[in-house]
Scaffold this motif. Structure first.
Motif, PDB file in Angstrom:
ATOM      1  N   GLY A 131       0.822  -1.203   0.000  1.00  0.00           N
ATOM      2  CA  GLY A 131       0.000   0.000   0.000  1.00  0.00           C
ATOM      3  C   GLY A 131       0.855   1.251   0.000  1.00  0.00           C
ATOM      4  N   SER A 132       0.251   2.342   0.410  1.00  0.00           N
ATOM      5  CA  SER A 132       0.955   3.623   0.405  1.00  0.00           C
ATOM      6  C   SER A 132       2.032   3.691   1.483  1.00  0.00           C
ATOM      7  N   VAL A 133       1.940   2.838   2.497  1.00  0.00           N
ATOM      8  CA  VAL A 133       2.906   2.840   3.593  1.00  0.00           C
ATOM      9  C   VAL A 133       3.478   1.437   3.751  1.00  0.00           C
ATOM     10  N   GLU A 134       4.790   1.328   3.872  1.00  0.00           N
ATOM     11  CA  GLU A 134       5.443   0.044   4.120  1.00  0.00           C
ATOM     12  C   GLU A 134       5.136  -0.394   5.546  1.00  0.00           C
ATOM     13  N   VAL A 135       4.702  -1.642   5.729  1.00  0.00           N
ATOM     14  CA  VAL A 135       4.353  -2.166   7.043  1.00  0.00           C
ATOM     15  C   VAL A 135       5.484  -3.076   7.507  1.00  0.00           C
ATOM     16  N   PRO A 136       6.281  -2.629   8.490  1.00  0.00           N
ATOM     17  CA  PRO A 136       7.351  -3.504   9.002  1.00  0.00           C
ATOM     18  C   PRO A 136       6.770  -4.744   9.673  1.00  0.00           C
ATOM     19  N   GLU A 137       7.508  -5.857   9.629  1.00  0.00           N
ATOM     20  CA  GLU A 137       7.016  -7.115  10.195  1.00  0.00           C
ATOM     21  C   GLU A 137       6.734  -6.996  11.688  1.00  0.00           C
ATOM     22  N   ALA A 138       7.573  -6.249  12.411  1.00  0.00           N
ATOM     23  CA  ALA A 138       7.347  -6.078  13.855  1.00  0.00           C
ATOM     24  C   ALA A 138       6.034  -5.341  14.121  1.00  0.00           C
ATOM     25  N   LEU A 139       5.718  -4.354  13.289  1.00  0.00           N
ATOM     26  CA  LEU A 139       4.463  -3.624  13.440  1.00  0.00           C
ATOM     27  C   LEU A 139       3.282  -4.542  13.146  1.00  0.00           C
ATOM     28  N   LEU A 140       3.430  -5.375  12.135  1.00  0.00           N
ATOM     29  CA  LEU A 140       2.365  -6.308  11.793  1.00  0.00           C
ATOM     30  C   LEU A 140       2.127  -7.299  12.931  1.00  0.00           C
ATOM     31  N   LEU A 160      -2.722 -16.512   6.563  1.00  0.00           N
ATOM     32  CA  LEU A 160      -3.823 -16.969   7.400  1.00  0.00           C
ATOM     33  C   LEU A 160      -3.609 -16.535   8.847  1.00  0.00           C
ATOM     34  N   ALA A 161      -4.657 -16.006   9.451  1.00  0.00           N
ATOM     35  CA  ALA A 161      -4.655 -15.683  10.883  1.00  0.00           C
ATOM     36  C   ALA A 161      -5.950 -16.225  11.475  1.00  0.00           C
ATOM     37  N   VAL A 162      -5.836 -16.886  12.633  1.00  0.00           N
ATOM     38  CA  VAL A 162      -7.000 -17.455  13.309  1.00  0.00           C
ATOM     39  C   VAL A 162      -7.065 -16.873  14.717  1.00  0.00           C
ATOM     40  N   PHE A 163      -8.206 -16.303  15.044  1.00  0.00           N
ATOM     41  CA  PHE A 163      -8.443 -15.681  16.346  1.00  0.00           C
ATOM     42  C   PHE A 163      -9.496 -16.509  17.071  1.00  0.00           C
ATOM     43  N   ALA A 207       0.360  -5.495  15.687  1.00  0.00           N
ATOM     44  CA  ALA A 207      -1.033  -5.209  15.333  1.00  0.00           C
ATOM     45  C   ALA A 207      -1.891  -6.453  15.466  1.00  0.00           C
ATOM     46  N   PHE A 208      -1.413  -7.594  14.965  1.00  0.00           N
ATOM     47  CA  PHE A 208      -2.179  -8.833  15.093  1.00  0.00           C
ATOM     48  C   PHE A 208      -2.356  -9.210  16.561  1.00  0.00           C
ATOM     49  N   ALA A 209      -1.336  -9.027  17.381  1.00  0.00           N
ATOM     50  CA  ALA A 209      -1.430  -9.369  18.801  1.00  0.00           C
ATOM     51  C   ALA A 209      -2.440  -8.486  19.531  1.00  0.00           C
ATOM     52  N   ALA A 210      -2.614  -7.244  19.072  1.00  0.00           N
ATOM     53  CA  ALA A 210      -3.543  -6.322  19.731  1.00  0.00           C
ATOM     54  C   ALA A 210      -4.983  -6.491  19.256  1.00  0.00           C
ATOM     55  N   MET A 211      -5.182  -7.102  18.104  1.00  0.00           N
ATOM     56  CA  MET A 211      -6.530  -7.203  17.526  1.00  0.00           C
ATOM     57  C   MET A 211      -7.545  -7.963  18.374  1.00  0.00           C
ATOM     58  N   PRO A 233     -10.779 -13.011  24.847  1.00  0.00           N
ATOM     59  CA  PRO A 233      -9.824 -13.386  23.804  1.00  0.00           C
ATOM     60  C   PRO A 233      -9.031 -14.621  24.216  1.00  0.00           C
ATOM     61  N   GLY A 234      -8.867 -15.526  23.274  1.00  0.00           N
ATOM     62  CA  GLY A 234      -8.109 -16.742  23.510  1.00  0.00           C
ATOM     63  C   GLY A 234      -6.827 -16.725  22.718  1.00  0.00           C
ATOM     64  N   SER A 235      -6.570 -17.796  22.009  1.00  0.00           N
ATOM     65  CA  SER A 235      -5.309 -17.902  21.283  1.00  0.00           C
ATOM     66  C   SER A 235      -5.379 -17.197  19.928  1.00  0.00           C
ATOM     67  N   LEU A 236      -4.201 -16.895  19.418  1.00  0.00           N
ATOM     68  CA  LEU A 236      -4.029 -16.264  18.117  1.00  0.00           C
ATOM     69  C   LEU A 236      -2.954 -17.035  17.378  1.00  0.00           C
ATOM     70  N   SER A 237      -3.229 -17.378  16.142  1.00  0.00           N
ATOM     71  CA  SER A 237      -2.252 -18.083  15.319  1.00  0.00           C
ATOM     72  C   SER A 237      -2.147 -17.353  13.988  1.00  0.00           C
ATOM     73  N   VAL A 238      -0.936 -16.915  13.634  1.00  0.00           N
ATOM     74  CA  VAL A 238      -0.715 -16.189  12.392  1.00  0.00           C
ATOM     75  C   VAL A 238       0.380 -16.894  11.597  1.00  0.00           C
ATOM     76  N   CYS A 239       0.094 -17.167  10.336  1.00  0.00           N
ATOM     77  CA  CYS A 239       1.085 -17.716   9.420  1.00  0.00           C
ATOM     78  C   CYS A 239       1.136 -16.776   8.215  1.00  0.00           C
ATOM     79  N   VAL A 240       2.100 -15.855   8.240  1.00  0.00           N
ATOM     80  CA  VAL A 240       2.208 -14.849   7.188  1.00  0.00           C
ATOM     81  C   VAL A 240       2.504 -15.513   5.845  1.00  0.00           C
TER      82      VAL A 240
END
Length: 145
Positions: A60-69, A105-108, A72-76, A94-101
């Motif tokens: 997009g218009s702004v580069e999203v660093p992996e640490a920021l991503l 896929l992300a599962v909340f 962000a997923f952890a806070a969602m 909130p329970g578990s969060l699993s993200v596979c970049v």
């Protein structure tokens, strides 16, 4: 194209609203809509699945660093639970969060608290089946005497 699908278990308002909130949060962080968002709700369990294009993150218009991503997923989950509580009065834990970049896929996972928490606020907190929040709607600490 965004695809929002709810399973036959999730015909309720909470699953639909949680899907909408997750879509909005992803758009804010990544700058575009996710590929798909699905909600599955059975008994007190709510699962949200988010599909996204791994190569599109940061395009997009702004580069999203992996640490920021990651942050962000952890806070969602907490933000989704807060939005559900504010809009419906229902409390999600909130329970578990699993993200596979790599797979996009992300599962909340959430536990949906029952509406009758006021009636059971005096339950013994050390019983395994006493997993509901106190009447205030938020967990509290109690000092043992």
């Amino acid at each position: 194209m965004l695809e929002v699908t709810n399973s036959h278990f999730s015909s309720d308002h909470v699953g639909n609203l949680a899907s909408d909130v997750l879509t909005d949060l992803y758009m804010v962080v990544c700058g575009h809509r996710p590929t798909a968002v699905r909600a599955y709700h059975e008994d007190d369990a709510l699962l949200l699945m988010l599909r996204f294009e791994p190569g599109a993150i940061g395009d997009g218009s702004v580069e999203v660093p992996e640490a920021l991503l990651d942050t962000a997923f952890a806070a969602m989950p907490g933000m989704i639970a807060s939005a559900i509580e504010a809009r419906t009065g229902r409390w999600l834990l909130p329970g578990s969060l699993s993200v596979c970049v790599e797979r996009g896929l992300a599962v909340f996972a959430f536990s949906a608290m029952d509406d009758d928490t006021d009636e059971r606020s005096d339950d013994d907190l050390f019983r395994i089946d006493a997993a509901t929040p106190p009447a205030s709607g938020r967990p509290t600490l109690r000092l043992a005497s």
